[in-house]
Design an enzyme around this catalytic site. Structure first.
Site, PDB file in Angstrom:
ATOM      1  N   SER A  45      27.383  -0.884 115.129  1.00 32.17           N
ATOM      2  CA  SER A  45      27.049  -0.222 114.173  1.00 32.17           C
ATOM      3  C   SER A  45      27.824   0.958 113.592  1.00 32.17           C
ATOM      4  CB  SER A  45      25.488   0.345 114.369  1.00 32.17           C
ATOM      5  OG  SER A  45      25.588   1.346 115.192  1.00 32.17           O
ATOM      6  N   ASP A 337      21.464   9.518 110.130  1.00 26.46           N
ATOM      7  CA  ASP A 337      20.312   9.162 110.788  1.00 26.46           C
ATOM      8  C   ASP A 337      20.321   9.582 112.083  1.00 26.46           C
ATOM      9  OD1 ASP A 337      21.632   7.130 112.148  1.00 26.46           O
ATOM     10  OD2 ASP A 337      20.726   5.388 110.997  1.00 26.46           O
ATOM     11  N   HIS A 340      23.431   7.810 114.085  1.00 30.40           N
ATOM     12  CA  HIS A 340      24.989   7.640 113.150  1.00 30.40           C
ATOM     13  C   HIS A 340      25.572   8.892 112.475  1.00 30.40           C
ATOM     14  CE1 HIS A 340      22.841   3.602 113.473  1.00 30.40           C
ATOM     15  NE2 HIS A 340      23.978   3.418 114.076  1.00 30.40           N
TER      16      HIS A 340
END
Length: 362
Positions: A45, A337, A340
């Protein structure tokens, strides 16, 4: 009076001709040649630009407020409020301001010819890591890359396509999920099979070596192997560290440093063994930790919690547009978040890598 008018008219005409000359010159001068012909991305991610949007998994960021600071203000599947490191690196290389996801139907092989992303959020070196949230395993990223190679050769011809594949910059960023979403999270799994985290590190490093050797066999020559961040300082991990006042989890950071050392040695080893390879180890640990420890020095006001929602544990579908606590200015937060970085942090880390490990490719 007439002399004044004539002088003014003459001056206006000169300005007009100068303007026309500059406009013509701007079209006549060719743009600077890109440093590399393409940026090709593998990983999780931290670098996924939207592949998870197209697979059956709950780990997606195809909803607001993700992407609110991305051009157009819409979610793309990037786990950020805006751009991620491959986007900044691609732009710095003189190619384009973002790297599209291979599975995104909006893009074609024409778009992918100058850069493409095969990463899948939630994946790891270990196949069992990708099984946790049903995302693409690393071997599937290679399968998609092979398909891309075939499509590129049909589109550009074998000679030109092979030149791009050989001269492209390959970015790899993966490994955090193997520890945080697998080894330390799943009881009776890898932690039972590998009782010491160091042994699991060796297992992952072995997979990394096989992956790099396969990329090399497929024509890759310019490769950046990314290390782990100070993963014990992610808001999600700090939230669970109540015994130590929600500080960084030192054990996790130690593992990240140990594993990074093994990846660095791997890069040196393969650099000596594989003819023609330019393999750089890109370590985000120290610059990221410096940002976390001294956020105000970089213009941030908060490094302990994230911008989205309460900033403590939300990511993916838990970070949604209906939460009233999401911050107004993500540039003030180190994290977007709970897992991240914000776009601003991504930019700072990318700039650091471009000045250090990626400098030989510029």
């Amino acid at each position: 009076m007439n002399a004044t008018v004539e002088s003014a008219a003459s001056s206006s005409i000169q300005c007009l001709f100068l303007f026309i000359f500059l406009v013509i010159s701007s079209f006549a001068v060719p743009s600077c040649r890109a440093k590399v012909p393409a940026v090709i991305v593998f990983g999780d991610s931290s670098v996924d630009s939207g592949n998870n949007n197209q697979i059956r998994t709950i780990l997606k960021s195809n909803h607001k407020p993700y992407g609110r600071d991305f051009p157009g203000g819409q979610p793309t599947g990037r786990f950020s409020n805006g751009r991620i490191p491959p986007d900044f690196i691609s732009e710095a290389m003189g190619i384009k301001p973002y790297v599209p996801a291979y599975l995104d139907p909006k893009f074609t092989i024409k778009d992918f010819a100058t850069g493409v992303c095969f990463a899948s959020a939630g994946t790891g070196y270990d196949n069992s890591t990708s099984n946790v949230l049903n995302v693409l395993p690393l071997w599937m990223e290679i399968v998609n890359y092979k398909e891309y190679q075939s499509r590129l050769r049909k589109y550009l011809g074998v000679k030109k396509a092979n030149k791009i594949l050989r001269e492209a910059l390959y970015l790899i960023s993966i490994g955090t999920n193997d520890f945080l979403e697998n080894y330390y999270l799943i009881p009776g799994g890898r932690s039972r099979q590998y009782p010491v985290a160091g042994q699991y590190e060796d297992f992952l490093a072995g997979i990394a070596e096989n992956f790099l050797r396969e990329l090399y066999s497929l024509g890759a020559r310019n490769i950046s192997l990314g290390g782990l961040p100070p993963m014990g300082c992610l808001p999600l991990e700090r939230t669970t560290n109540t015994m130590e006042g929600n500080g960084c989890i030192g054990k996790y950071n130690d593992v990240a440093k140990e594993f990074n050392g093994k990846l660095q040695w791997l890069a040196i080893k393969l650099g000596m063994e594989l003819p023609g390879i330019k393999l750089a180890f890109s370590n985000p640990y120290d610059p990221f930790l410096e940002i976390i420890r001294k956020p105000s020095a970089f213009g941030f006001v908060n490094a302990a919690v994230a911008c989205c929602a309460t900033g403590l544990f939300e990511m993916g579908y838990l970070c949604d547009q209906y939460n009233p606590f999401t911050c107004e200015d993500a540039n003030k937060y180190v994290f977007w978040d709970s897992f991240h970085p914000s776009e601003r942090t991504n930019q700072l880390l990318s700039e650091n890598l471009l000045k250090t490990s990626l400098a030989p490719f510029l």
